[in-house]
Design an enzyme around this catalytic site. Structure first.
Site, PDB file in Angstrom:
ATOM      1  N   ARG A 180       0.803  -1.055   0.130  1.00 51.91           N
ATOM      2  CA  ARG A 180      -0.230   0.060   0.038  1.00 51.91           C
ATOM      3  C   ARG A 180       0.886   1.276  -0.152  1.00 51.91           C
ATOM      4  O   ARG A 180       0.580   2.296  -0.632  1.00 51.91           O
ATOM      5  CB  ARG A 180      -1.113  -0.058   1.141  1.00 51.91           C
ATOM      6  CG  ARG A 180      -1.856   0.895   1.205  1.00 51.91           C
ATOM      7  CD  ARG A 180      -3.140   0.921   2.144  1.00 51.91           C
ATOM      8  NE  ARG A 180      -2.682   1.052   3.575  1.00 51.91           N
ATOM      9  CZ  ARG A 180      -3.183   0.834   4.738  1.00 51.91           C
ATOM     10  NH1 ARG A 180      -4.739   0.534   4.420  1.00 51.91           N
ATOM     11  NH2 ARG A 180      -2.806   0.958   5.776  1.00 51.91           N
ATOM     12  N   LYS A 183      -2.802   6.511   1.371  1.00 57.67           N
ATOM     13  CA  LYS A 183      -2.439   6.898   2.808  1.00 57.67           C
ATOM     14  C   LYS A 183      -1.621   8.187   3.183  1.00 57.67           C
ATOM     15  O   LYS A 183      -0.549   8.181   3.778  1.00 57.67           O
ATOM     16  CB  LYS A 183      -2.229   5.838   3.540  1.00 57.67           C
ATOM     17  CG  LYS A 183      -2.382   5.913   5.181  1.00 57.67           C
ATOM     18  CD  LYS A 183      -2.426   4.553   5.910  1.00 57.67           C
ATOM     19  CE  LYS A 183      -2.756   4.565   7.287  1.00 57.67           C
ATOM     20  NZ  LYS A 183      -4.244   4.790   7.800  1.00 57.67           N
ATOM     21  N   GLU A 216     -16.295   6.296   4.130  1.00 57.90           N
ATOM     22  CA  GLU A 216     -15.878   5.792   5.362  1.00 57.90           C
ATOM     23  C   GLU A 216     -15.654   6.734   6.481  1.00 57.90           C
ATOM     24  O   GLU A 216     -16.032   8.064   6.427  1.00 57.90           O
ATOM     25  CB  GLU A 216     -14.201   5.682   4.916  1.00 57.90           C
ATOM     26  CG  GLU A 216     -13.346   6.790   4.768  1.00 57.90           C
ATOM     27  CD  GLU A 216     -11.793   6.194   4.517  1.00 57.90           C
ATOM     28  OE1 GLU A 216     -11.134   6.089   5.265  1.00 57.90           O
ATOM     29  OE2 GLU A 216     -11.530   6.108   3.055  1.00 57.90           O
TER      30      GLU A 216
END
Length: 421
Positions: free
Chosen positions: A165, A267, A303
């Site tokens: 990720r 992220k 989210e």
């Protein structure tokens, strides 16, 4: 000479610290290193550098102290060490507790990362014109280490997923990234060096925070010429103050976390600064956190500030699909796989607010929260409650299986855990 857990890489390391404060911390370190647990059968001895007659030498620099420390690997390991740090393990909460060591690795303009090394946890020196400070060129990850029932072995949970990720996020942010092997080995080194900070079974976990940031100086808008990869750790308990009790969410209509084509799916550090305003308002009103909607139609779930959302209706589990505006959570991915192995139907698709309000159960997933039941959701002044102040049947089953895997209490048929002795 006191022993301490330091990487066998022998380069000089520099930390920028106020000299008086660092002197105090150094005294504390010197008196506490007897309790440090070495990462392997070998131990590390602090040793004088060739340019100094003491282990630590200070170089004056603008009223601060540049402190350097050399370390060499020793094959002797006769020192008795304490297995656990002396803290109240029953009340650790979710907040930073400075540990012993952090991992640092640099990348120059050629895109190749140098060999990383462990340094004492502390402040780092960064140019005021660093890319991360001026243009937000930074990413972070979060994963956990758990102490097994035997009290000695440590388990990491899917570290290669975090490495992947970070690499995907780095590509989006025009940054070089450590290879998967470099990332995982760095995590292993850092956890073992801070082994005494891994909570006993059932008391929490060691939260591992890898950071990748543009630390090279840049004035015009451009990728930084140098990057730094850092890992630090902290023992943690439950993320929400409610613990594993259900949390209360408010659906946000005015603020949005991400937009199509933006960076909501990686992220990057800016994604989290952007949610602080709405989160602060919600917490001031007594809510645990904010649930965001899509910014186009304002009717599809995306989210929560720091975790993914799931709903359950008639034993069918649904969660918003990954399409660039929500983070591809590793716990989310794991819960989906666990649910399917347990015989549940899982749908990744657009989920509407109306479905949320009609759900039988709602829960959140994330590295920090693991699985958190939602007790209520408030939308446009209407509050809908779920369950009776505890986990729902489905979320409880998934939570039990996942945490048992993470802590090594059941056989890992998924091959998700990495064992560190």
């Amino acid at each position: 000479m006191e022993r301490a857990v330091i990487s066998p890489s022998l380069n000089q390391n520099y930390l920028l610290c106020p000299s008086r404060a660092f002197s105090t911390r150094l005294h504390s370190f010197s008196s506490s290193t007897r309790n440090l647990s070495p990462p392997s059968s070998s131990s590390i001895k602090l040793q004088h550098s060739s340019s100094s007659s003491s282990v630590l030498s200070s170089v004056s620099n603008g009223g601060a102290s540049l402190t350097r420390c050399n370390a060499v690997l020793s094959n002797s390991s006769s020192t008795e060490v304490s297995e656990l740090a002396d803290i109240d393990w029953d009340n650790i909460g979710f907040g930073l507790k400075p540990t012993d060591y952090m991992y640092v690795m640099k990348c120059n303009i050629d895109g190749e990362f140098s060999k990383g090394e462990l340094q004492r946890f502390g402040n780092i020196e960064v140019s005021p014109s660093a890319g991360v400070l001026n243009y937000g060129q930074g990413l972070f990850e979060g994963l956990k280490a758990y102490r097994k029932e035997d009290g000695n072995n440590i388990l990491l949970f899917r570290p290669e997923e975090n490495a992947n990720r970070m690499r995907n996020g780095a590509e989006r942010m025009c940054m070089p990234a450590p290879s998967i092997e470099q990332f995982v080995e760095a995590v292993k080194e850092t956890v073992l060096a801070n082994k005494r900070w891994v909570p006993p079974l059932g008391k929490g976990s060691l939260y591992v925070r890898p950071l990748l940031m543009g630390t090279g100086a840049v004035l015009g808008l451009a990728p930084a010429p140098e990057y730094t990869f850092i890992i630090y750790v902290s023992p943690v308990g439950n993320y929400f103050k409610e613990g594993v009790a259900p949390i209360n969410l408010i659906v946000e209509n005015d603020f949005h976390r991400a937009t199509p084509g933006g960076t909501g799916g990686v992220k990057t550090i800016g994604n989290y600064a952007a949610v602080l305003k709405a989160q602060s308002i919600a917490k001031a009103k007594g809510y645990s956190d904010v649930l965001y909607l899509d910014c186009v139609y304002k009717r599809f779930l995306e989210e929560v500030s720091s975790c993914n959302i799931f709903i359950v209706k008639d034993n069918v589990i649904a969660t918003p699909e990954i399409k660039g505006t929500i983070l591809p959570g590793i716990t989310r991915k794991s819960i989906i796989d666990v649910a399917r192995t347990q015989g549940f139907q899982v749908e990744e698709r657009n989920v509407t607010v109306d479905e949320l309000l009609e759900a039988d159960e709602v829960f959140c997933t994330g590295t920090a929260v693991v699985v958190s039941p939602v007790g209520s959701v408030t939308y446009k002044g209407k509050r809908v409650s779920y369950g009776e102040g505890t986990f729902g049947t489905v979320s409880k089953q998934l939570y039990t299986v996942l945490t048992s895997l993470q802590m090594g209490l059941i056989e890992d048929n998924m091959n998700w855990t990495v064992n560190l002795s």
